[in-house]
Design an enzyme around this catalytic site. Structure first.
Site, PDB file in Angstrom:
ATOM      1  CB  CYS A   1      57.164 106.419  -4.765  1.00  8.14           C
ATOM      2  SG  CYS A   1      58.713 106.189  -3.872  1.00  8.14           S
TER       3      CYS A   1
ATOM      4  CG  HIS B   1      57.235  84.731   2.378  1.00  7.24           C
ATOM      5  ND1 HIS B   1      57.239  83.619   3.188  1.00  7.24           N
ATOM      6  CD2 HIS B   1      56.257  84.501   1.470  1.00  7.24           C
ATOM      7  CE1 HIS B   1      56.303  82.771   2.777  1.00  7.24           C
ATOM      8  NE2 HIS B   1      55.695  83.276   1.755  1.00  7.24           N
TER       9      HIS B   1
ATOM     10  CG  ASP C   1      67.274  83.856   6.860  1.00  3.91           C
ATOM     11  OD1 ASP C   1      66.907  82.841   7.488  1.00  3.91           O
ATOM     12  OD2 ASP C   1      67.733  83.825   5.698  1.00  3.91           O
TER      13      ASP C   1
HETATM   14  N1  APR Z   1      66.412  71.196   9.273  1.00  5.76           N
HETATM   15  C1  APR Z   1      65.300  71.014   8.499  1.00  5.76           C
HETATM   16  N2  APR Z   1      64.044  71.348   8.905  1.00  5.76           N
HETATM   17  C2  APR Z   1      63.909  71.838  10.154  1.00  5.76           C
HETATM   18  C3  APR Z   1      65.012  72.030  11.029  1.00  5.76           C
HETATM   19  C4  APR Z   1      66.300  71.675  10.540  1.00  5.76           C
HETATM   20  N3  APR Z   1      67.393  71.826  11.280  1.00  5.76           N
HETATM   21  N4  APR Z   1      64.540  72.533  12.217  1.00  5.76           N
HETATM   22  C5  APR Z   1      63.179  72.666  12.076  1.00  5.76           C
HETATM   23  N5  APR Z   1      62.804  72.239  10.841  1.00  5.76           N
HETATM   24  C6  APR Z   1      61.453  72.208  10.263  1.00  5.76           C
HETATM   25  C7  APR Z   1      60.314  72.080  11.270  1.00  5.76           C
HETATM   26  O1  APR Z   1      60.058  70.733  11.570  1.00  5.76           O
HETATM   27  C8  APR Z   1      59.155  72.725  10.514  1.00  5.76           C
HETATM   28  O2  APR Z   1      58.473  71.761   9.721  1.00  5.76           O
HETATM   29  O3  APR Z   1      61.247  73.452   9.646  1.00  5.76           O
HETATM   30  C9  APR Z   1      59.851  73.733   9.587  1.00  5.76           C
HETATM   31  C10 APR Z   1      59.648  75.201   9.957  1.00  5.76           C
HETATM   32  O4  APR Z   1      58.292  75.493   9.771  1.00  5.76           O
HETATM   33  P1  APR Z   1      57.729  76.972  10.031  1.00  5.76           P
HETATM   34  O5  APR Z   1      58.239  77.479  11.301  1.00  5.76           O
HETATM   35  O6  APR Z   1      56.253  76.865   9.836  1.00  5.76           O
HETATM   36  O7  APR Z   1      58.398  77.843   8.884  1.00  5.76           O
HETATM   37  P2  APR Z   1      57.991  77.982   7.350  1.00  5.76           P
HETATM   38  O8  APR Z   1      57.446  76.725   6.797  1.00  5.76           O
HETATM   39  O9  APR Z   1      59.137  78.592   6.662  1.00  5.76           O
HETATM   40  O10 APR Z   1      56.796  79.072   7.436  1.00  5.76           O
HETATM   41  C11 APR Z   1      56.271  79.577   6.251  1.00  5.76           C
HETATM   42  O11 APR Z   1      55.006  81.230   7.415  1.00  5.76           O
HETATM   43  O12 APR Z   1      55.088  82.500   9.216  1.00  5.76           O
HETATM   44  C12 APR Z   1      55.132  82.542   7.890  1.00  5.76           C
HETATM   45  O13 APR Z   1      56.169  84.105   6.505  1.00  5.76           O
HETATM   46  C13 APR Z   1      56.444  83.117   7.438  1.00  5.76           C
HETATM   47  O14 APR Z   1      57.871  82.327   5.673  1.00  5.76           O
HETATM   48  C14 APR Z   1      57.114  81.918   6.792  1.00  5.76           C
HETATM   49  C15 APR Z   1      55.952  81.045   6.393  1.00  5.76           C
END
Ligand code: APR
Length: 246
Positions: free
Chosen positions: A136, A125, A110
Site C-alpha cells: 500500500c 535516494h 543518513d
Molecule cells: N569532503 C568532500 N568530499 C569527500 C570527502 C570529504 N571529507 N571525503 C570523500 N569525499 C568524496 C570522494 O572523493 C568521492 O568523490 O566524496 C565522494 C563520495 O563518492 P561515492 O562514495 O561514490 O558517493 P556518492 O557520490 O554519494 O554515491 C552516489 O551511489 O552507491 C550509490 O546510492 C548510493 O547515493 C549513493 C550514490
C-alpha cells in the site's frame, strides 16, 4: 590571511554575497567527516557478507531476500546511530537563512542534514530512517517499529514493509528529481559537495544548472567527471572548506 581562505576566489566570494537562489547537491563525502563510510574511492562501504553493495542494495535482492536487505540496512543504521553532523552539514544548514532560495538536494540516506537543522531536504535516494509498505506504500519511521526480526508488517495492511531507500535498479521517489531539476535550472550558484558524480540521474543536476548559466562549484578532495564542467573546484574536505565561506 589564513591559507584556507585563499582557496576561495574573489569571484566566488562575490557571487556568494550576491546570490539569491542557490542549489546544493551533496553525496556521501559530505558525511565522511562524521564517520559515514563512502561507497567509492576506498570509503569502505563496498562489501557486506561477501556481497558487493550494488548487489545487496538492489531491487533484485529485495525480490529474492527481503530479510537480508533489512539486515544490511539495520547494520548501516547501527553505524549511523551514534554519528553526528559535521561542520559541513552545519554550514549548509546555516545557509538556509542566508539565501532567499536555498535548495538542498542529497543522495544521502543518513538524515545528517536534518540532524544539523536543515528544514527542507530533497532526499533523492530516500531515508534509512523510514520504512515503506511493499503493497500500500504506507510510510513509517523505523524509530517507531521493530525492524530486528526481518521485514516489519505494515500497520495499515499487514503486508511486509521494506526500507524506504532507493535501491539499484529502482526509480527515484516521484517528483524528487523533477523538483531538484527545476530548481537547478533557475539557480545562480550550484555547490556540488562530496559526490563522485557517477550516479545518474543525480549527477545530471549540476549539468542542468551549468547549462542554465549557474556558477558551479565542486568541493571534493578528489577530481570527478564533474570537475572539468565546474567553474571552480575547491579541493579538500567539505567540513574544512564550507565554513570558510561564512
Ligand atoms: N569532503 C568532500 N568530499 C569527500 C570527502 C570529504 N571529507 N571525503 C570523500 N569525499 C568524496 C570522494 O572523493 C568521492 O568523490 O566524496 C565522494 C563520495 O563518492 P561515492 O562514495 O561514490 O558517493 P556518492 O557520490 O554519494 O554515491 C552516489 O551511489 O552507491 C550509490 O546510492 C548510493 O547515493 C549513493 C550514490
Amino acid at each position: 590571511m589564513q591559507a584556507g581562505r585563499k582557496l576561495i576566489s574573489a569571484e566566488l566570494r562575490q557571487r556568494f554575497c550576491d546570490a539569491r537562489n542557490v542549489l546544493v547537491l551533496t553525496g556521501a563525502g559530505v558525511s565522511a567527516e562524521s564517520g559515514v563510510p563512502t561507497f567509492r574511492g576506498g570509503g569502505g562501504a563496498g562489501v557486506w557478507k561477501g556481497l558487493p553493495f550494488e548487489v545487496i542494495s538492489s531491487a533484485e535482492m529485495l525480490e529474492r531476500d527481503l530479510p537480508a536487505v533489512w539486515e544490511w540496512f539495520n547494520y548501516r543504521r547501527g553505524l549511523l546511530e551514534a554519528l553526528k553532523p559535521n561542520p559541513a552539514h552545519e554550514a549548509i544548514a546555516g545557509w538556509q537563512d542566508r539565501f532567499g532560495g536555498l535548495t538542498l538536494v542529497t543522495q544521502n540516506i543518513d538524515g545528517l542534514h536534518q540532524a544539523a537543522g536543515s528544514r527542507e531536504v530533497i532526499e533523492l535516494h530516500g531515508s534509512i530512517w523510514r520504512a515503506r509498505c511493499v503493497r500500500c506504500g504506507q510510510g513509517q519511521s523505523v524509530r517507531e517499529i521493530s525492524v530486528d526480526d526481518g521485514a516489519p508488517p505494515c500497520l495499515a495492511c499487514a503486508s511486509p514493509m521494506r526500507p524506504d531507500v532507493v535501491l539499484f535498479g529502482e526509480m527515484l521517489p516521484a517528483g524528487a528529481f523533477e523538483r531538484a531539476a527545476a530548481k537547478a535550472a533557475s539557480c545562480e550558484l550550484c555547490f556540488v559537495i562530496g559526490t563522485s558524480a557517477v550516479v545518474y540521474p543525480a549527477a545530471a543536476i549540476p549539468e542542468i544548472a551549468r547549462a542554465a548559466g549557474a556558477y558551479v562549484v565542486e568541493v571534493n578532495p578528489e577530481r570527478t567527471p564533474l570537475s572539468d564542467l565546474s567553474d571552480e573546484v575547491l579541493t579538500g574536505n567539505a567540513g574544512e572548506i564550507l565554513p570558510l565561506l561564512g
